[in-house]
Design an enzyme around this catalytic site. Structure first.
Site, short mmCIF file in Angstrom:
data_model
loop_
_atom_site.label_atom_id
_atom_site.label_comp_id
_atom_site.label_asym_id
_atom_site.label_seq_id
_atom_site.Cartn_x
_atom_site.Cartn_y
_atom_site.Cartn_z
N ARG A 70 8.36 -30.21 -11.23
CA ARG A 70 9.53 -30.11 -12.10
C ARG A 70 9.20 -29.69 -13.52
O ARG A 70 10.06 -29.71 -14.39
CB ARG A 70 10.27 -31.47 -12.10
N ASP A 75 -15.17 -13.62 -20.57
CA ASP A 75 -15.18 -14.65 -21.60
C ASP A 75 -16.62 -14.94 -22.03
O ASP A 75 -16.99 -16.07 -22.33
CB ASP A 75 -14.50 -15.93 -21.11
#
Length: 378
Positions: A219, A264
Site C-alpha cells: 500500500r 557506480d
C-alpha cells in the site's frame, strides 16, 4: 588512424545481434574498412556506456576535480571497456561542484576522450537515505544552486543531477528540466505520489534503482514502485550485492525497456589498493562471490567500516556476466551496457559515421579487447 575490418562469431549493434563483421574507416564505423582481423570467439559490441562513475585509478573525482583526474578516469575505464563515461561527483560542497563543472568543460575543450558530461549525485538528497554520502554535506537546493546548474547545463553536452523530492521543489525540477538537465531521483524516502509529481515536473531518471530509496510495499509503492510503473529510465548496480537477483529479474520483467547498468565505480576501479578515504572515512575492499548459473564468480565488495555499502568496484563486463548468469537474455544484458544508456548521449550503437568504440567479450563474457575511435586500447 588505420582502417580495418573486425570479424567475430557474433556482432551486437547496441540493440540486436547483426551479422559478424564491423568495418572501420578513419576511426568511424562504415566505409570500405581495411584488412580483416578475425576474432576467434565471443561477441563484438559497442563500447560500454557508464552513466555513474565516481572515480578510478585510485582517485575520486570529487576529491580531485581536475582535468588530470578526468584523463586518468578516461584511461582506466576505457581500458575496462567503458569508452564513454559520465564522471560523477557525490555530495560535496559548492566549491567542489563548481570545480567539477569547470574541469569537465576544460577536459572537453582539451579533447579528453570518452567524457560525456557530468553527473552530480547530490548534495540535494534526503539525510535519511544518505547511504555512504556524508550527511554533513547534504542540504536543500537554494536559488544559487539552481542558477549554477542551469548555467552548467548550457555549457556541458550532458548534465545529470540526482536529487531527492525532500530537498528540492517541483518548481526547481521543472526549471532544471527546462534548461536541459537530466533530473534523476535518488537517495530519497519519498512516497510514490511525490515521485510521480516529480516525474510530472520533469524528472526522467532514477539513480541506482532499489538502493537508498523508498521500497515497494503493498500500500506504499515508494520510489521503486513509481519507477517501475512510469516511463522513466533507471540505472541499476548489477553486482548482485546491491540488488538481489530476484529483485533484479522482477524489475526487468516489469519494464521491457529503460533500465540500464551502471558501475557506480569508486576510486579502486583499475587499482589493487585495499581501500581509500572518503570524506574522512575509510572505504574497504573485500572479496566475495556471487551465485550464477554454472557456478559462482568472484566479486569485490566496497563498504564503510560499519558495513554500509559504499559504491562498487565493478566493470560493465562483469555486469553482463552477472546479468546473463541470473537468466537475463543476452541481447537485453548487452543493451543494458550499450544502446540503452547510450540513447541518452547519442552513442552506444554500431552505425555508420559513429565513433568506432568497440568491446570484444569472450564466450565467458570476459573482456578480450577494447577499441576507441578504431584504435585498440586493450
Amino acid at each position: 588512424m588505420s582502417d580495418l575490418t573486425l570479424r567475430a562469431p557474433r556482432v551486437f549493434d547496441g540493440r540486436d545481434f547483426v551479422g559478424a563483421e564491423v568495418r572501420i574507416s578513419g576511426g568511424r564505423f562504415g566505409g570500405a574498412g581495411g584488412p580483416v582481423e578475425p576474432l576467434d570467439e565471443g561477441v563484438l559490441l559497442p563500447g560500454f556506456v557508464d552513466l555513474q562513475v565516481n572515480g578510478g585509478g585510485g582517485v575520486m573525482f570529487d576529491a580531485a576535480p581536475t582535468v588530470e583526474t578526468l584523463r586518468l578516469m578516461s584511461r582506466v575505464h576505457g581500458g575496462l571497456g567503458a569508452t564513454t563515461i559520465l564522471p560523477t561527483v557525490i555530495s560535496s560542497g559548492p566549491e567542489v561542484v563548481s570545480r567539477a563543472i569547470a574541469a569537465v568543460s576544460d577536459a572537453l575543450r582539451a579533447g579528453v576522450p570518452g567524457i560525456a558530461g557530468l553527473h552530480l549525485e547530490g548534495p540535494h538528497l534526503a539525510p535519511s537515505k544518505k547511504g555512504a554520502h556524508d550527511g554533513a554535506l547534504i542540504r536543500p537546493m537554494t536559488g544559487a544552486d539552481l542558477a549554477e546548474l542551469m548555467e552548467a547545463a548550457r555549457a556541458l553536452p550532458f548534465l545529470m543531477v540526482t536529487v531527492a523530492p525532500e530537498a528540492v521543489t517541483n518548481a526547481q525540477i521543472s526549471a532544471l528540466a527546462g534548461a536541459g538537465v537530466a533530473v534523476s531521483l535518488g537517495h530519497t524516502d519519498c512516497s510514490a505520489e511525490a515521485a510521480r509529481a516529480a516525474f510530472d515536473a520533469g524528472a526522467r531518471h532514477v539513480t541506482h534503482l532499489f538502493n537508498a530509496m523508498s521500497q515497494m510495499r503493498a500500500r506504499a509503492p515508494g520510489l521503486v514502485g513509481a519507477a517501475l510503473d512510469a516511463a522513466v529510465s533507471a540505472g541499476v548496480i548489477a553486482d548482485l550485492l546491491h540488488v538481489d537477483p530476484v529483485a533484479l529479474r522482477v524489475a526487468l520483467a516489469a519494464r521491457d525497456s529503460g533500465i540500464h547498468a551502471v558501475s557506480d565505480c569508486m576510486a579502486l576501479a583499475g587499482s589493487e589498493e585495499p581501500g581509500f578515504a572518503l570524506n574522512g572515512r575509510r572505504v574497504l575492499r573485500s572479496e566475495t562471490t556471487v551465485a550464477l548459473a554454472g557456478g559462482a564468480a568472484r566479486q569485490d565488495r566496497l563498504t564503510l567500516e560499519d558495513g554500509t555499502l559504499a559504491g562498487a568496484c565493478l566493470t560493465l563486463a562483469q555486469s553482463v556476466r552477472n546479468l546473463v548468469g541470473i537468466g537475463v537474455p543476452e541481447a537485453r544484458a548487452l543493451a543494458m551496457v550499450t544502446g540503452t544508456p547510450g540513447a541518452h548521449l547519442g552513442c552506444g550503437r554500431i552505425r555508420d559515421g559513429a565513433s568506432a568504440d568497440l568491446v570484444w567479450l569472450g564466450a565467458d563474457w570476459s573482456l578480450r579487447g577494447v577499441w576507441r575511435a578504431g584504435l585498440r586500447l586493450a
